[in-house]
Design an enzyme around this catalytic site. Sequence first.
Site, PDB file in Angstrom:
ATOM      1  CB  THR A 133      41.171  42.784  39.494  1.00 22.71           C
ATOM      2  OG1 THR A 133      41.418  43.448  38.261  1.00 22.71           O
ATOM      3  CG2 THR A 133      41.368  43.777  40.616  1.00 22.71           C
ATOM      4  CG  ASN A 134      46.281  40.623  36.699  1.00 21.12           C
ATOM      5  OD1 ASN A 134      47.406  40.225  36.956  1.00 21.12           O
ATOM      6  ND2 ASN A 134      45.290  39.782  36.395  1.00 21.12           N
ATOM      7  CB  CYS A 145      42.926  40.842  32.337  1.00 23.99           C
ATOM      8  SG  CYS A 145      41.182  41.164  32.692  1.00 23.99           S
ATOM      9  CB  THR A 146      41.271  37.877  37.050  1.00 24.55           C
ATOM     10  OG1 THR A 146      40.422  39.027  37.150  1.00 24.55           O
ATOM     11  CG2 THR A 146      42.486  38.048  37.948  1.00 24.55           C
TER      12      THR A 146
END
Length: 235
Positions: free
Chosen positions: A83-84, A196-197
């Site tokens: 995740t970012n 954002c993934t």
Amino acid sequence: MKTIGLIGGLSWESTTDYYRYINTLVKEKMGGLHSAKCLLYSFDFEEIVALQKAGHWEKATELMINAAKTLEAGGADVVLICTNTMHKMAKEVQASLSIPLLHIAEVTGNKAKEAGLKKVGLLGTMFTMEHAFYKETLLDQGIETIVPEKEDRESVHHIIFDELCKGIILPESKKTYIRIIEKLIDQGAEGVILGCTEIPLLIKQEDSSIPLFDTTFLHAKAAVSFALTKELTLR
């Protein structure tokens, strides 16, 4: 082949893409019946979101460090935070490990730098767009970051949590993102980081006239490069 440790479930919708990308890339590079050696620590995302909303970043950091240490103890040779947003505590997580943490913003920034970009737009959660950790990482690579205006940031954030993290893909939300990307282009963005993934579930390169950087794919690709070579690489 080295073992890739994944801190996932943040959300599991994008973690499945990590697993698919990593194994597909290993198969492409090695052929036959090869697949990646992986360990997965998967969070209950609701618990993490509650900490984010409450601003309890110290507790969230503790949980991320514990997850990373669990993967290292299990035999992982590298750790990815899937995740970012949770790269907000990447430095603390790396400091707790004796193996590398592959930083998603460093990987993405390197790709933008290779493309010769100096200014990029950043889409992600409110935490990623508004906190300094992501933009500072990109600035270290000589890349300026711009983010949408407040109302648009709120739209991007709510679509992530209320739709994409729940596997809901809506045409009207795609139109909203495209509109926001076009506004970033008007502000001088030479590329846009899908920071954002979950965003790549909704937005693809064909939706934009400038380069889009799929952080999920780039992160997974860098992990495979590490797993199959002797050195950590951001390419």
